[in-house]
Structure formats: C-alpha cells, structure tokens
Design a protein around this motif. Structure first.
Motif, PDB file in Angstrom:
ATOM      1  N   PRO A 158      -6.396   1.892  26.628  1.00  0.00           N
ATOM      2  CA  PRO A 158      -6.366   2.721  25.421  1.00  0.00           C
ATOM      3  C   PRO A 158      -6.341   1.840  24.174  1.00  0.00           C
ATOM      4  N   ASP A 159      -6.680   2.420  23.056  1.00  0.00           N
ATOM      5  CA  ASP A 159      -6.630   1.728  21.774  1.00  0.00           C
ATOM      6  C   ASP A 159      -5.177   1.718  21.308  1.00  0.00           C
ATOM      7  N   LEU A 160      -4.551   0.573  21.323  1.00  0.00           N
ATOM      8  CA  LEU A 160      -3.133   0.473  20.987  1.00  0.00           C
ATOM      9  C   LEU A 160      -2.902  -0.208  19.639  1.00  0.00           C
ATOM     10  N   LYS A 161      -3.940  -0.255  18.811  1.00  0.00           N
ATOM     11  CA  LYS A 161      -3.801  -0.989  17.556  1.00  0.00           C
ATOM     12  C   LYS A 161      -2.800  -0.356  16.592  1.00  0.00           C
ATOM     13  N   ASP A 162      -2.512   0.930  16.765  1.00  0.00           N
ATOM     14  CA  ASP A 162      -1.580   1.612  15.873  1.00  0.00           C
ATOM     15  C   ASP A 162      -0.176   1.733  16.459  1.00  0.00           C
TER      16      ASP A 162
ATOM     17  N   THR B  77      -0.247  -1.113  36.278  1.00  0.00           N
ATOM     18  CA  THR B  77      -1.107  -0.015  36.740  1.00  0.00           C
ATOM     19  C   THR B  77      -0.912   1.216  35.860  1.00  0.00           C
ATOM     20  N   GLU B  78       0.248   1.343  35.257  1.00  0.00           N
ATOM     21  CA  GLU B  78       0.539   2.511  34.414  1.00  0.00           C
ATOM     22  C   GLU B  78       0.149   2.304  32.954  1.00  0.00           C
ATOM     23  N   HIS B  79      -0.203   1.084  32.595  1.00  0.00           N
ATOM     24  CA  HIS B  79      -0.505   0.754  31.204  1.00  0.00           C
ATOM     25  C   HIS B  79      -1.505   1.704  30.540  1.00  0.00           C
ATOM     26  N   PRO B  80      -2.656   1.982  31.159  1.00  0.00           N
ATOM     27  CA  PRO B  80      -3.594   2.894  30.481  1.00  0.00           C
ATOM     28  C   PRO B  80      -3.007   4.282  30.233  1.00  0.00           C
ATOM     29  N   TRP B  81      -2.231   4.778  31.193  1.00  0.00           N
ATOM     30  CA  TRP B  81      -1.667   6.122  31.064  1.00  0.00           C
ATOM     31  C   TRP B  81      -0.534   6.153  30.062  1.00  0.00           C
ATOM     32  N   ALA B  82       0.376   5.199  30.142  1.00  0.00           N
ATOM     33  CA  ALA B  82       1.527   5.181  29.238  1.00  0.00           C
ATOM     34  C   ALA B  82       1.073   5.036  27.789  1.00  0.00           C
ATOM     35  N   GLY B  83       0.078   4.188  27.554  1.00  0.00           N
ATOM     36  CA  GLY B  83      -0.449   4.048  26.196  1.00  0.00           C
ATOM     37  C   GLY B  83      -1.040   5.342  25.669  1.00  0.00           C
ATOM     38  N   ARG B  84      -1.749   6.050  26.534  1.00  0.00           N
ATOM     39  CA  ARG B  84      -2.345   7.332  26.117  1.00  0.00           C
ATOM     40  C   ARG B  84      -1.279   8.403  25.875  1.00  0.00           C
ATOM     41  N   VAL B  85      -0.226   8.395  26.690  1.00  0.00           N
ATOM     42  CA  VAL B  85       0.863   9.349  26.475  1.00  0.00           C
ATOM     43  C   VAL B  85       1.511   9.084  25.115  1.00  0.00           C
TER      44      VAL B  85
ATOM     45  N   VAL C 244      10.781  -2.751  31.903  1.00  0.00           N
ATOM     46  CA  VAL C 244      10.186  -1.617  31.194  1.00  0.00           C
ATOM     47  C   VAL C 244       9.180  -2.148  30.181  1.00  0.00           C
ATOM     48  N   ARG C 245       8.238  -1.300  29.822  1.00  0.00           N
ATOM     49  CA  ARG C 245       7.294  -1.595  28.748  1.00  0.00           C
ATOM     50  C   ARG C 245       7.411  -0.455  27.743  1.00  0.00           C
ATOM     51  N   VAL C 246       7.669  -0.817  26.486  1.00  0.00           N
ATOM     52  CA  VAL C 246       7.898   0.173  25.435  1.00  0.00           C
ATOM     53  C   VAL C 246       6.666   0.237  24.537  1.00  0.00           C
ATOM     54  N   TYR C 247       6.169   1.465  24.364  1.00  0.00           N
ATOM     55  CA  TYR C 247       5.022   1.759  23.505  1.00  0.00           C
ATOM     56  C   TYR C 247       5.570   2.536  22.313  1.00  0.00           C
ATOM     57  N   ARG C 248       5.491   1.934  21.114  1.00  0.00           N
ATOM     58  CA  ARG C 248       6.071   2.561  19.936  1.00  0.00           C
ATOM     59  C   ARG C 248       4.993   2.852  18.890  1.00  0.00           C
ATOM     60  N   PRO C 249       4.539   4.121  18.834  1.00  0.00           N
ATOM     61  CA  PRO C 249       3.569   4.477  17.797  1.00  0.00           C
ATOM     62  C   PRO C 249       4.249   4.536  16.426  1.00  0.00           C
ATOM     63  N   ARG C 250       3.448   4.423  15.394  1.00  0.00           N
ATOM     64  CA  ARG C 250       3.982   4.573  14.033  1.00  0.00           C
ATOM     65  C   ARG C 250       4.551   5.977  13.878  1.00  0.00           C
ATOM     66  N   ASP C 251       5.660   6.064  13.173  1.00  0.00           N
ATOM     67  CA  ASP C 251       6.294   7.359  12.872  1.00  0.00           C
ATOM     68  C   ASP C 251       6.604   8.157  14.141  1.00  0.00           C
ATOM     69  N   ALA C 252       7.113   7.475  15.157  1.00  0.00           N
ATOM     70  CA  ALA C 252       7.446   8.162  16.420  1.00  0.00           C
ATOM     71  C   ALA C 252       8.490   9.245  16.176  1.00  0.00           C
ATOM     72  N   GLN C 253       8.353  10.331  16.897  1.00  0.00           N
ATOM     73  CA  GLN C 253       9.234  11.480  16.724  1.00  0.00           C
ATOM     74  C   GLN C 253      10.290  11.612  17.811  1.00  0.00           C
ATOM     75  N   GLY C 254      10.071  11.079  18.965  1.00  0.00           N
ATOM     76  CA  GLY C 254      11.008  11.202  20.077  1.00  0.00           C
ATOM     77  C   GLY C 254      10.740  10.094  21.071  1.00  0.00           C
ATOM     78  N   GLY C 255      11.349  10.209  22.228  1.00  0.00           N
ATOM     79  CA  GLY C 255      11.156   9.208  23.265  1.00  0.00           C
ATOM     80  C   GLY C 255      10.898   9.857  24.609  1.00  0.00           C
ATOM     81  N   ILE C 256      10.128   9.169  25.449  1.00  0.00           N
ATOM     82  CA  ILE C 256       9.830   9.637  26.801  1.00  0.00           C
ATOM     83  C   ILE C 256      10.040   8.471  27.764  1.00  0.00           C
ATOM     84  N   VAL C 257      10.952   8.654  28.714  1.00  0.00           N
ATOM     85  CA  VAL C 257      11.066   7.702  29.820  1.00  0.00           C
ATOM     86  C   VAL C 257       9.985   8.128  30.805  1.00  0.00           C
ATOM     87  N   TRP C 258       8.986   7.257  30.992  1.00  0.00           N
ATOM     88  CA  TRP C 258       7.765   7.606  31.729  1.00  0.00           C
ATOM     89  C   TRP C 258       7.701   6.848  33.052  1.00  0.00           C
TER      90      TRP C 258
END
Length: 179
Positions: free
Chosen positions: A37-41, A84-92, A57-71
């Motif tokens: 996924p495009d993770l530039k933001d 193996t989960e990287h593409p999915w977690a980034g998209r989530v 764990v790998r933490v994906y933090r989008p700008r202006d995040a509103q909540g958290g999901i343990v995935w």
C-alpha cells in the motif's frame, strides 16, 4: 459457503500443514507478492511489547488518527507474521484513519494454545497504556483481524478479561444514551 464466493475456492493454493515450516515459506511468498500500500502519509515503526516472551508489533500511524486497532493476521494460527500482514495492515490504517497495531503473535504447533491469546492480551494492554504516545484516544481502541486473526482478537479480550486480578485493558466507556 456463500454461492457467490464458491467459484473462487479453486484459485486459492492448497496448504499442506504436515510441514508447517515449509508451508510458512509458501504463505510468505504468496502474501508478500501483493502490491504494497501507499504509506507515504503515515508513520510505520516496529516495536517490541514487553511480555513473557516479548511480542513484536508494527505500528501504522496515519496523520490525524482517530482511534486505534489491535490487528491480527490470518493464517490458521500456523502461518503469518508482521511481513505477511503488511499490505493488509497498511490498508486498514489508510482506510480507517486509525492507528493500526499489527501483532506478530506466536504460532502453532511450536507454541500451542493459549500462546497467541496471551500475546494478544499483552499487546492490547500495552496499546491502551501507550495510546497517548501512539497517537490515539485509549477509549477508541478496537481489536480486529481477518480469518483466523479474528479468533485471537475476540478470544484474547475474553480470556484476558476473565483472568483473576486482570485489570480492564481500557477505561470503561459509558454506553450511548446513558447518563
């Protein structure tokens, strides 16, 4: 089986779990062949959650995040990891606008039940305790996953909450319309 999905079953490669190590390599090759996924933001960082044993764990933090999901990744409790989960977690994270904490829980058969649930519980508590530094409100923390990942998600919460002396992982929220 949903009749609309049944025609896709032959397209999935068969997993031979008689040799979990070899099958993990096949699963990894398939999962990592997906376009990233495009993770530039967003910020993406690996962490280690202190537990017995520690949990990656790998933490994906989008700008202006509103909540958290343990995935939690799928893979039948035998396959899957942070890569193996990287593409999915980034998209989530991208699609939800939430901080996603992807969990590299321990796999069977080397680590039998309840190892995965113990890992999930440790990460859930860590996420709630570190929500501020991770960039989300601890009262907006969810647990999710796909395929087998949904089981340790729900089971980890239930198992952890049922332990003697276990503290609530997150502050109790008032039900909508209460008060």
């Amino acid at each position: 089986m949903d009749p609309e999905l049944e025609p896709f079953i032959p397209l999935f490669p068969r997993a031979d779990l008689s040799d979990p190590v070899a099958e993990r390599k096949n699963f990894t090759a398939l999962a990592t062949s997906l376009p990233a996924p495009d993770l530039k933001d967003m910020e993406v960082a690996d962490h280690t959650v202190p537990a017995d044993p520690d949990v990656p764990v790998r933490v994906y933090r989008p700008r202006d995040a509103q909540g958290g999901i343990v995935w939690l990744h799928g893979g039948g409790f035998v396959m899957g990891d942070l890569d193996t989960e990287h593409p999915w977690a980034g998209r989530v994270a991208e699609g939800s606008g939430a901080v996603v904490i992807s969990v590299g829980y321990r796999l069977a058969p080397e680590h039998p039940y309840p190892a995965a649930l113990d890992d999930v519980w440790a990460v859930l508590r860590w996420a709630a305790e570190h929500a501020g530094e991770l960039g989300f409100d601890p009262e907006r923390l969810a647990v999710g996953g796909h395929s087998a990942g949904g089981v340790p998600g729900g089971g980890g919460v239930v198992a952890g909450a049922g332990r003697a002396g276990a503290a609530d992982p997150v502050p109790a929220a008032e039900p909508a319309g209460a008060g």
